[in-house]
Every structure is written in C-alpha cells, then in structure tokens.
Design a protein around this motif. Structure first.
Motif, PDB file in Angstrom:
ATOM      1  N   TYR A   1       0.829  -1.202   0.000  1.00 52.38           N
ATOM      2  CA  TYR A   1       0.000   0.000   0.000  1.00 52.38           C
ATOM      3  C   TYR A   1       0.869   1.260   0.000  1.00 52.38           C
ATOM      4  CZ  TYR A   1      -4.318  -2.518   1.233  1.00 52.38           C
ATOM      5  OH  TYR A   1      -5.413  -3.342   1.224  1.00 52.38           O
ATOM      6  N   GLY A   2       0.304   2.349  -0.552  1.00 56.12           N
ATOM      7  CA  GLY A   2       0.891   3.662  -0.408  1.00 56.12           C
ATOM      8  C   GLY A   2       0.047   4.496   0.537  1.00 56.12           C
ATOM      9  N   LEU A   3       0.531   5.680   0.899  1.00 59.51           N
ATOM     10  CA  LEU A   3      -0.271   6.575   1.737  1.00 59.51           C
ATOM     11  C   LEU A   3      -1.580   6.944   1.049  1.00 59.51           C
ATOM     12  CD1 LEU A   3       2.201   9.151   3.359  1.00 59.51           C
ATOM     13  CD2 LEU A   3       0.990   7.268   4.462  1.00 59.51           C
ATOM     14  N   ASN A   4      -1.595   6.888  -0.265  1.00 54.24           N
ATOM     15  CA  ASN A   4      -2.796   7.206  -1.024  1.00 54.24           C
ATOM     16  C   ASN A   4      -3.808   6.060  -1.025  1.00 54.24           C
ATOM     17  OD1 ASN A   4      -1.402   5.428  -2.660  1.00 54.24           O
ATOM     18  ND2 ASN A   4      -0.901   6.949  -4.220  1.00 54.24           N
TER      19      ASN A   4
ATOM     20  N   ASP B   1      -0.938  10.168   8.100  1.00 56.31           N
ATOM     21  CA  ASP B   1      -0.845   8.923   8.858  1.00 56.31           C
ATOM     22  C   ASP B   1      -1.330   7.717   8.055  1.00 56.31           C
ATOM     23  OD1 ASP B   1      -3.559   9.365   8.782  1.00 56.31           O
ATOM     24  OD2 ASP B   1      -3.856   9.327  10.958  1.00 56.31           O
ATOM     25  N   GLY B   2      -1.670   7.923   6.789  1.00 58.27           N
ATOM     26  CA  GLY B   2      -2.088   6.812   5.951  1.00 58.27           C
ATOM     27  C   GLY B   2      -3.577   6.570   5.912  1.00 58.27           C
ATOM     28  N   THR B   3      -4.363   7.370   6.602  1.00 56.71           N
ATOM     29  CA  THR B   3      -5.815   7.257   6.521  1.00 56.71           C
ATOM     30  C   THR B   3      -6.326   8.152   5.399  1.00 56.71           C
ATOM     31  OG1 THR B   3      -6.104   9.015   8.171  1.00 56.71           O
ATOM     32  CG2 THR B   3      -6.052   6.736   8.964  1.00 56.71           C
ATOM     33  N   ILE B   4      -7.529   7.884   4.963  1.00 54.23           N
ATOM     34  CA  ILE B   4      -8.079   8.627   3.837  1.00 54.23           C
ATOM     35  C   ILE B   4      -9.549   8.921   4.080  1.00 54.23           C
ATOM     36  CG2 ILE B   4      -8.637   6.514   2.555  1.00 54.23           C
ATOM     37  CD1 ILE B   4      -7.954   8.063  -0.019  1.00 54.23           C
ATOM     38  N   ARG B   5      -9.974  10.102   3.686  1.00 56.74           N
ATOM     39  CA  ARG B   5     -11.382  10.474   3.762  1.00 56.74           C
ATOM     40  C   ARG B   5     -12.012  10.113   2.411  1.00 56.74           C
ATOM     41  NH1 ARG B   5     -12.939  15.536   4.215  1.00 56.74           N
ATOM     42  NH2 ARG B   5     -11.037  16.437   3.310  1.00 56.74           N
ATOM     43  N   ALA B   6     -12.517   8.898   2.349  1.00 60.39           N
ATOM     44  CA  ALA B   6     -13.004   8.373   1.081  1.00 60.39           C
ATOM     45  C   ALA B   6     -14.161   9.198   0.526  1.00 60.39           C
ATOM     46  CB  ALA B   6     -13.434   6.919   1.258  1.00 60.39           C
ATOM     47  N   GLN B   7     -15.016   9.707   1.410  1.00 64.10           N
ATOM     48  CA  GLN B   7     -16.159  10.482   0.950  1.00 64.10           C
ATOM     49  C   GLN B   7     -15.717  11.753   0.231  1.00 64.10           C
ATOM     50  OE1 GLN B   7     -15.898   9.070   3.880  1.00 64.10           O
ATOM     51  NE2 GLN B   7     -17.676   7.704   4.098  1.00 64.10           N
ATOM     52  N   ALA B   8     -14.649  12.389   0.738  1.00 65.34           N
ATOM     53  CA  ALA B   8     -14.146  13.611   0.099  1.00 65.34           C
ATOM     54  C   ALA B   8     -13.621  13.302  -1.297  1.00 65.34           C
ATOM     55  CB  ALA B   8     -13.056  14.242   0.961  1.00 65.34           C
TER      56      ALA B   8
ATOM     57  N   PHE C   1       2.016  -3.196   5.434  1.00 64.38           N
ATOM     58  CA  PHE C   1       1.140  -2.752   4.362  1.00 64.38           C
ATOM     59  C   PHE C   1       1.732  -1.579   3.584  1.00 64.38           C
ATOM     60  CE2 PHE C   1      -2.446  -4.528   7.052  1.00 64.38           C
ATOM     61  CZ  PHE C   1      -2.624  -5.625   6.235  1.00 64.38           C
ATOM     62  N   VAL C   2       2.122  -0.519   4.285  1.00 67.19           N
ATOM     63  CA  VAL C   2       2.504   0.735   3.644  1.00 67.19           C
ATOM     64  C   VAL C   2       3.996   0.752   3.325  1.00 67.19           C
ATOM     65  CG1 VAL C   2       2.555   3.256   3.874  1.00 67.19           C
ATOM     66  CG2 VAL C   2       0.646   1.941   4.840  1.00 67.19           C
ATOM     67  N   ARG C   3       4.336   1.176   2.127  1.00 70.03           N
ATOM     68  CA  ARG C   3       5.729   1.272   1.735  1.00 70.03           C
ATOM     69  C   ARG C   3       6.468   2.239   2.657  1.00 70.03           C
ATOM     70  NH1 ARG C   3       6.869  -0.247  -3.713  1.00 70.03           N
ATOM     71  NH2 ARG C   3       8.929   0.653  -3.399  1.00 70.03           N
ATOM     72  N   PRO C   4       7.635   1.873   3.167  1.00 67.23           N
ATOM     73  CA  PRO C   4       8.362   2.738   4.101  1.00 67.23           C
ATOM     74  C   PRO C   4       8.772   4.074   3.485  1.00 67.23           C
ATOM     75  CG  PRO C   4       9.721   0.863   3.418  1.00 67.23           C
ATOM     76  CD  PRO C   4       8.331   0.586   2.949  1.00 67.23           C
ATOM     77  N   GLU C   5       8.958   4.108   2.156  1.00 65.06           N
ATOM     78  CA  GLU C   5       9.342   5.353   1.497  1.00 65.06           C
ATOM     79  C   GLU C   5       8.277   6.432   1.627  1.00 65.06           C
ATOM     80  OE1 GLU C   5      10.750   2.015  -1.375  1.00 65.06           O
ATOM     81  OE2 GLU C   5       9.208   2.330   0.160  1.00 65.06           O
ATOM     82  N   CYS C   6       7.031   6.004   1.818  1.00 66.22           N
ATOM     83  CA  CYS C   6       5.920   6.955   1.839  1.00 66.22           C
ATOM     84  C   CYS C   6       6.001   7.925   3.020  1.00 66.22           C
ATOM     85  CB  CYS C   6       4.594   6.214   1.890  1.00 66.22           C
ATOM     86  SG  CYS C   6       4.214   5.272   0.384  1.00 66.22           S
ATOM     87  N   ALA C   7       6.544   7.481   4.139  1.00 64.55           N
ATOM     88  CA  ALA C   7       6.570   8.320   5.341  1.00 64.55           C
ATOM     89  C   ALA C   7       7.336   9.615   5.111  1.00 64.55           C
ATOM     90  CB  ALA C   7       7.183   7.542   6.504  1.00 64.55           C
ATOM     91  N   ALA C   8       8.426   9.539   4.348  1.00 66.34           N
ATOM     92  CA  ALA C   8       9.243  10.726   4.110  1.00 66.34           C
ATOM     93  C   ALA C   8       8.856  11.459   2.828  1.00 66.34           C
ATOM     94  CB  ALA C   8      10.715  10.332   4.037  1.00 66.34           C
TER      95      ALA C   8
END
Length: 226
Positions: free
Chosen positions: A137-140, A196-203, A173-180
């Motif tokens: 996973y990515g942060l997106n 923090d890797g969460t997403i507001r799907a409705q937006a 889950f999340v690629r470590p590169e995403c944090a930076a």
C-alpha cells in the motif's frame, strides 16, 4: 505448481493481463483485515485470482489537464480486465469449478458497486493483491507495485478452485518510502489523504463525482515517484 494454476497464469497473460497473482482466502480471516470477506460471498471459496493491467504514462503525466483522456484510459483498462476475467471464469467453470468476477470499480469508490455509506466494495482488491504478493500500500491507499508503482488497474475472480497461492512480498502494508515522501498528501485537491495513511473516502468520491462530474482525479498517482 498445479496444472490449473499454471494454466490460469499463462492464459491471463496471453489474453492481455500484465500481472496475475493468487491470494489464499485464509488471509481474509486475519484480524488486520477489516473489510468484507469473500467467504461470505461464495461458500467453499478457496482462491482469489487477481489480474491487472498497467495504465500508460501518457494519460497520467499531463494531469490535471487531460482528465477526459485519463478517465477514458482507465475505463478501457477496466473493459479489458472484464473480458479477461470473464474468459478465465468460464474456463474454470468448464473444469467443474465455480467462479465469479469482483467489480473493479468498487476499488476506487465507484458509485455503481461500492456501499453508498461506507464506500467499501464486497472485498478489497488491494488487500487481495497484497496477499497475492503483487505489491504494497501507499499513503494514497492505492496498491504500489514494484515495476509500475500505482499506475495499474485490477480486478479479481472468486473461485473454489484449489490453486497455488502466492504470498505477500512485504510484511507491512505501507511502503516505508511513503513516510518521508508525502507527495500524494500535498497533491490531493481536497485534502482527502492524511499523513498517517488514513483517507477520507467520501471527500475523494464527492470530488470525482460532483466537482469533476464523474471524471477521475488521478493527482495522487501523478505525483507518486514509485
């Protein structure tokens, strides 16, 4: 590798899939997975076949210009996957197995298939792909593949065929590169992606289906360096 597994992989690629993996349905029983489970959809299910195609860079690089072209290219990828998956499902049934196609659009907050309140699909394609060792996973909240990053389109087949399962390539889950990196967080037009890797799907959904009139945004994919 069983003959059925090898045959499915070979046929999927011959029909136009760029990648294919098999997820063990037992992975959906993990407490880390909070989505809908394929076991609730098909009694006796043993495997989830994930297939995907790569989206051409040419429709992504001009964004936010060219959103009609970008959206049309995504839909062409979806149409391609539906044909491939349908052919594979029919062949599985000819061999005596059950098979059903997972809706592709549910993975991107599509209004046709996802739950209107939670925006969850019947199963998470991204989690199935992670189980099948196709990426992380990515942060997106998109699947990031090693070869082409998030520039992909996926669908899946639920089946009771006892196929050889693949395994996750990363424990996290999340690629470590995403944090930076945080580029997708900064690029989102509506601030739907959090650091923090969460997403507001409705937006995200409202922006695409209201502001953009059904066109896809694609900015989080456009800026991803992976």
């Amino acid at each position: 590798m069983t003959q059925d597994t090898a045959g499915i992989r070979e046929q999927a690629r011959r029909l136009g899939a760029d990648f294919v993996g098999v997820a063990d349905v037992a992975g959906f029983l993990s407490p880390d997975y909070t989505g809908n489970r394929p076991q609730d959809l098909m009694p006796g299910i043993r495997s989830v076949i994930v297939i995907g195609v790569v989206i051409p860079k040419g429709c992504i690089q001009p964004l936010p210009k060219g959103r009609p072209e970008y959206t049309n290219t995504l839909m062409a990828g979806t149409a391609t996957l539906r044909v491939i998956a349908f052919r594979l499902a029919r062949d599985l049934e000819r061999k005596g197995y059950q098979a059903a196609l997972v809706p592709t659009e549910g993975s991107e907050f599509g209004m046709w298939y996802a739950d209107k309140e939670t925006l969850r699909a019947d199963i998470s394609l991204k989690y199935a792909a992670w189980l099948a060792g196709l990426g992380t996973y990515g942060l997106n909240q998109l699947l990031i593949t090693r070869e082409t990053g998030p520039r992909i389109r996926m669908t899946a087949i639920l089946t009771d065929a006892p196929l050889d399962a693949d395994h996750p390539v990363e424990e996290t889950f999340v690629r470590p590169e995403c944090a930076a990196c945080q580029k997708c967080v900064k690029a989102c037009p509506v601030g739907a992606i959090n650091a923090d890797g969460t997403i507001r799907a409705q937006a995200c959904r409202d922006y695409m289906f209201s502001t953009l009139g059904g066109l896809r945004c694609g900015m989080c994919i456009r800026v991803c360096p992976l």
